[in-house]
Design an enzyme around this catalytic site. Structure first.
Site, PDB file in Angstrom:
ATOM      1  N   CYS A  52      -5.076  -3.478   2.874  1.00 56.64           N
ATOM      2  CA  CYS A  52      -4.790  -3.170   4.278  1.00 56.64           C
ATOM      3  C   CYS A  52      -5.976  -3.371   5.225  1.00 56.64           C
ATOM      4  O   CYS A  52      -6.312  -4.504   5.559  1.00 56.64           O
ATOM      5  CB  CYS A  52      -4.238  -1.751   4.382  1.00 56.64           C
ATOM      6  SG  CYS A  52      -3.335  -1.433   5.926  1.00 56.64           S
ATOM      7  N   GLU A  78       0.847  -1.188   0.000  1.00 61.85           N
ATOM      8  CA  GLU A  78       0.000   0.000   0.000  1.00 61.85           C
ATOM      9  C   GLU A  78       0.891   1.249   0.000  1.00 61.85           C
ATOM     10  O   GLU A  78       1.965   1.254   0.604  1.00 61.85           O
ATOM     11  CB  GLU A  78      -0.893  -0.017   1.242  1.00 61.85           C
ATOM     12  CG  GLU A  78      -1.878   1.135   1.324  1.00 61.85           C
ATOM     13  CD  GLU A  78      -2.739   1.081   2.578  1.00 61.85           C
ATOM     14  OE1 GLU A  78      -3.860   1.601   2.537  1.00 61.85           O
ATOM     15  OE2 GLU A  78      -2.284   0.509   3.595  1.00 61.85           O
ATOM     16  N   LYS A 130      -9.975   1.019  -2.520  1.00 63.94           N
ATOM     17  CA  LYS A 130     -10.070   0.533  -1.141  1.00 63.94           C
ATOM     18  C   LYS A 130     -11.453   0.814  -0.564  1.00 63.94           C
ATOM     19  O   LYS A 130     -11.943   1.940  -0.604  1.00 63.94           O
ATOM     20  CB  LYS A 130      -8.994   1.204  -0.293  1.00 63.94           C
ATOM     21  CG  LYS A 130      -8.885   0.670   1.126  1.00 63.94           C
ATOM     22  CD  LYS A 130      -7.705   1.331   1.843  1.00 63.94           C
ATOM     23  CE  LYS A 130      -7.526   0.799   3.249  1.00 63.94           C
ATOM     24  NZ  LYS A 130      -6.373   1.424   3.932  1.00 63.94           N
TER      25      LYS A 130
END
Length: 275
Positions: A156, A44, A114
Site C-alpha cells: 500500500c 492488504e 510493511k
C-alpha cells in the site's frame, strides 16, 4: 509464463467471513480453465479489516496459528502460490502488518513487514489515519525467488516511495506486488499514476490488488485492482466491486524492454555519491 489471480475484497473485522469469501473466489477461479491461476494475490488487510483492537485480537506469531493454518490449507487445496496482502503478526515490539507468501505445499516461503506507516490526513469521512498507532514498521526489503518469478513485495503506502521499488529491482525482482487498501480519495487521485510510474521506472510487472467499497468500520476504499506490464500498460483491471480477474505474466517482456532500454546500466547516482 504464469497466470496470476487478483482477488479484490471488501473485508471486515471477522476473519471467518473474509476467509469464506476468499475460498469462494478461489473455487470459482480454479474451476474455470481459462482463469486457473498459478498464483493469487490478496489485498492488504484481507483477513482482518477493522480497528486496532481487531488487528491485535487476531494477530498470530509468524508461521503459526489457526488463521495462518487455514490460509496454508487454501494454498495447498488449490495448488497455487498464495500471497496474503497483509496479516497482523505478533512480535516482541507489538504487531506488524505483514505480507505472507505461501507455496502450493502450504509452506511459508517469504514474509515482508510493511515499511512505511500511513500516518496522514485525508479529506474523507475518516479524516485522520495513524497506522503507527496500530502497527510496528518493518525494516527489510524482500524479494521472493520462486519458480514462477522473482517477486518483490510491497504494501500500500510503500507505493509512494520509489526508492523501495528501485531496491526491489536491484535485488532481482521481475514482478512487484502492491496489495493495498487505498482510500477512495487518494486512490482516485493517484493510484493508477503511481502504479504505472513504478512499473515504468523499474521495468517490472506490477500486480496491485486493492480493497474496495464501504467497509463495516465506515472506511471507503478505491479498488481498481490492476496488472501493469513493464512498459506501463494496464493489461487487466477491475473497477469498484469485489471479485477476481486473472492475467498472464510473460517474463520475456521484461527481458525485451530491459535490453532495448538498459536503464539499470545507465544509472549514475551510485557513482556520483561515491565520488
Amino acid at each position: 509464463m504464469s497466470k496470476v489471480g487478483l482477488i479484490q475484497m471488501t473485508s471486515g473485522p471477522d476473519p471467518e467471513v473474509n476467509l469464506l469469501f476468499i475460498e469462494q473466489q478461489l473455487q470459482q477461479m480454479q474451476s474455470q480453465p481459462q482463469h486457473k491461476a498459478d498464483w493469487v494475490v490478496l489485498p492488504e488487510n484481507a483477513i482482518v479489516f477493522g480497528s486496532k483492537q481487531d488487528y491485535h485480537q487476531h494477530a498470530e506469531p509468524l508461521g503459526s496459528g489457526p488463521l495462518q493454518t487455514r490460509l496454508a490449507q487454501l494454498a495447498q487445496q488449490f495448488q497455487l502460490y498464495l500471497l496474503v496482502g497483509s496479516f497482523p503478526v505478533r512480535c516482541e515490539q507489538g504487531v506488524k502488518t505483514t505480507s505472507l507468501l505461501l507455496s502450493p505445499q502450504g509452506e511459508l516461503i517469504a514474509d515482508y513487514d510493511k515499511l512505511h506507516m500511513f500516518d496522514v490526513d485525508v479529506d474523507d469521512g475518516h479524516k485522520r489515519y495513524r497506522e503507527s498507532d496500530t502497527f510496528v514498521a518493518g525494516n527489510r526489503v524482500v524479494v521472493a525467488n520462486t519458480d514462477l518469478a522473482n517477486i518483490g513485495i510491497s504494501i500500500c503506502y510503500d507505493l509512494r516511495f520509489p526508492a523501495l521499488f528501485q531496491q526491489l529491482r536491484s535485488q532481482g525482482a521481475d514482478v512487484i506486488t502492491v496489495p493495498a487498501a487505498f482510500t477512495y480519495v487518494t486512490g482516485e487521485a493517484h493510484w493508477e499514476s503511481l502504479l504505472r510510474a513504478r512499473a515504468i521506472e523499474t521495468q517490472c510487472w506490477v500486480v496491485a490488488v486493492g480493497q474496495v467499497g464501504t467497509h463495516p468500520c465506515g472506511r471507503q476504499t478505491w479498488g481498481h485492482s490492476m496488472v501493469i506490464d513493464p512498459w506501463g500498460r494496464v493489461v487487466g483491471s477491475l473497477s469498484e466491486t469485489a471479485g477476481f480477474i486473472t492475467v498472464t505474466i510473460d517474463p520475456k517482456i521484461n527481458q525485451t524492454i530491459r535490453a532495448q532500454m538498459p536503464i539499470a546500466q545507465h544509472a549514475r547516482f551510485d557513482s556520483i555519491l561515491k565520488a
